[in-house]
Design an enzyme around this catalytic site. Structure first.
Site, PDB file in Angstrom:
ATOM      1  N   GLU A  63      14.693 -15.366  -0.711  1.00 50.86           N
ATOM      2  CA  GLU A  63      15.140 -16.433   0.181  1.00 50.86           C
ATOM      3  C   GLU A  63      14.136 -17.583   0.251  1.00 50.86           C
ATOM      4  OE1 GLU A  63      15.831 -14.908   4.041  1.00 50.86           O
ATOM      5  OE2 GLU A  63      17.283 -13.394   3.404  1.00 50.86           O
ATOM      6  N   ASP A 104       0.831  -1.195   0.000  1.00 48.63           N
ATOM      7  CA  ASP A 104       0.000   0.000   0.000  1.00 48.63           C
ATOM      8  C   ASP A 104       0.873   1.256   0.000  1.00 48.63           C
ATOM      9  OD1 ASP A 104      -2.726   1.168   0.359  1.00 48.63           O
ATOM     10  OD2 ASP A 104      -1.852   1.902   2.229  1.00 48.63           O
TER      11      ASP A 104
END
Length: 543
Positions: free
Chosen positions: A257, A208
């Site tokens: 990751e 956002d």
């Protein structure tokens, strides 16, 4: 956390992602507000619709001053929506159905009731907690004027003064103080929040106000004295500062990751499509919303121009384009595309339109959008052809901008009315029979419910299902324009086997003759022999 691994195939490049606004999707307990258990019960519907992923608007702990975009705890689920167990089960259920889950993240501001802000207020002007936000002394001899001329996007100054004399910055509601991303604790907190939800299996984040985290050094005046607005994407000290990109590079390293290609999606307003593309460079986020496309009028020249510019901008950085026609902040395109001004998506109360003509144009726009290369975003209920609800009573509205002058829209509640599932009277299956909904539903929505459209071969829901079933056969990131005459857009997309699909849209006010390149695959409305009616899109197979 999972070990470093080779990234999975880039599923997001052509994905169809369906936005669920939790409070308006499905209510499991009859309190009139949708919740996570309600969403879980409707996941098979989303799977049958043919979408690839579900984006959930905020469900975190919040006082709900701005529908959950004012967060007190990013690791807790607000009780109105359920529990953390409900969230984890929802993620697991979605994965079993082959759906990915993207969650909203709100890093530009917190709630005023967030522990950090409460400590900052209680500690007084010299509290170190104030450094995590933007606190400043006022201007004028007695400090009674705001620190600068910035305006809130919800109307009025972007500053509120505390009883101790200091002011704090809030680009949105006063209940949403902006975080100071120059403070290391802020960056540390959100890296931890990312891992918290990644460890629970989410497939990505919609970020956002992604363009707002970093403000210009010294918080200089804008100088134009113009009211701020969500759609104000010009150069501004409030937004799109270069420093945001270091933040997203650090987030990208975290996303990489984890296995399965977890993604970041930027809600980024910027002066140009090229500036928006900066958010999706190879070491930053994966997608950025294309608001320039969403705001484009129903005009063939403007549409072709924004499509070309969009594809060119993301091609330069190797990212996919994104396309959307509606979301929780804008007028539903069934109503918007017939508004005076065409592409104006917010800023004033929408006017009534011919709903039959609005739906016809919206269906044509949808098939045009879904034929474009890249990723498409759908907003809940658009597959039902829901119009904007423009006659909500003032006492029912909850948009925080509604009662504030010169602010953003203020009429966003009209696209957030709970959607109809079945039955002949409210709440139309949104919640238990005889229950209520947090915003009133129109009396005529019984004919637009999922149940009413499910078996109708000509319904908007059926059109969406057919389009989403065909769309995965389109390949590549390119299209080739075809000359189809003035006022008509036509382009080809490749499909396996060396063939192509042609998408043709008539944006004129009259039927036009079109060449039939092959077998008709799908049309947004009935054709008349070789004539393509106004506001109609057709897909044909072509050799």
């Amino acid at each position: 956390m999972s070990e470093q691994s080779t990234p999975a195939p880039a599923w997001h490049r052509a994905a169809v992602i369906y936005q669920v606004y939790p409070r308006s999707f499905a209510d499991s307990d009859g309190d009139g507000i949708g919740d996570l258990r309600g969403i879980r019960g409707r996941l098979p519907y989303l799977r049958s619709l043919g979408v690839d992923a579900v984006w959930l608007s905020p469900f975190y702990a919040s006082p709900q001053a701005d529908a959950g975009y004012d967060v007190t705890d990013y690791r807790r689920v607000d009780p109105v929506f359920g529990t953390i167990d409900d969230a984890e089960t929802l993620i697991d259920d979605a994965h079993r159905l082959g759906l990915r889950i993207i969650v909203d993240l709100v890093p530009n501001h917190t709630s005023e009731q967030h522990d950090w802000f409460q400590r900052a207020v209680a500690g007084g002007p010299h509290s170190p907690w104030r450094n995590r936000y933007h606190f400043r002394p006022g201007q004028g001899p007695d400090g009674t004027e705001p620190p600068n001329d910035w305006e809130s996007l919800f109307g009025g100054p972007a500053w509120t003064r505390l009883p101790d004399g200091e002011w704090y910055l809030h680009l949105f509601a006063a209940e949403q103080p902006d975080l100071n991303w120059d403070h290391p604790a802020v960056a540390d907190e959100f890296r931890t929040v990312l891992r918290f939800w990644l460890d629970r299996g989410v497939d990505g984040f919609r970020i956002d106000v992604a363009h707002g985290l970093v403000k210009a050094a010294g918080l200089p005046n804008r100088g134009d004295h113009a009211p701020a607005h969500l759609l104000d994407i010009g150069v501004s000290p409030c937004f799109d500062q270069d420093g945001v990109h270091d933040i997203y590079r650090s987030w990208r390293r975290i996303l990489d990751e984890y296995p399965g290609r977890r993604i970041g999606v930027a809600e980024a307003w910027a002066p140009t499509l090229q500036r928006v593309a900066d958010y999706v460079r190879p070491d930053e986020l994966h997608q950025a919303f294309n608001f320039a496309y969403l705001a484009t009028a129903w005009d063939p020249i403007a549409q072709r121009e924004v499509i070309d510019e969009s594809l060119e901008a993301v091609r330069a950085v190797g990212a996919p384009a994104t396309w959307a026609l509606s979301n929780h902040d804008v007028i539903r395109h069934t109503t918007r595309l017939l508004q005076p001004g065409g592409g104006e998506i917010a800023g004033r109360r929408p006017e009534p339109v011919d709903e039959v003509a609005g739906l016809r144009r919206a269906r044509a726009a949808t098939l045009l959008m879904l034929a474009l290369p890249g990723s498409a975003y759908l907003f809940q209920g658009e597959e039902l052809g829901l119009p904007e609800v423009i006659d909500l009573p003032a006492e029912a509205r909850q948009d925080p901008a509604f009662h504030r002058a010169a602010g953003q829209d203020g009429y966003r509640d009209g696209c957030r009315v709970p959607i109809p599932w079945e039955g002949h009277e409210p709440p139309y299956g949104f919640g238990p029979p005889g229950g209520r909904s947090w915003l009133p539903q129109p009396a005529l929505w019984a004919t637009l419910s999922v149940a009413a459209q499910h078996s109708d071969p000509d319904s908007t829901l059926t059109m969406y299902r057919r389009a989403l079933a065909l769309r995965p056969t389109f390949t590549g990131d390119d299209l080739w324009w075809v000359d189809a005459g003035e006022g008509v857009l036509a382009f080809d997309r490749p499909v396996p086997g060396g063939e192509t699909v042609r998408c043709t849209t008539n944006m004129t006010g009259e039927p036009v003759a079109v060449k039939h390149p092959g077998r008709l695959l799908l049309a947004s409305g009935p054709l008349d022999g070789d004539m393509l009616p106004p506001d109609t899109t057709a897909w044909w197979s072509a050799g």
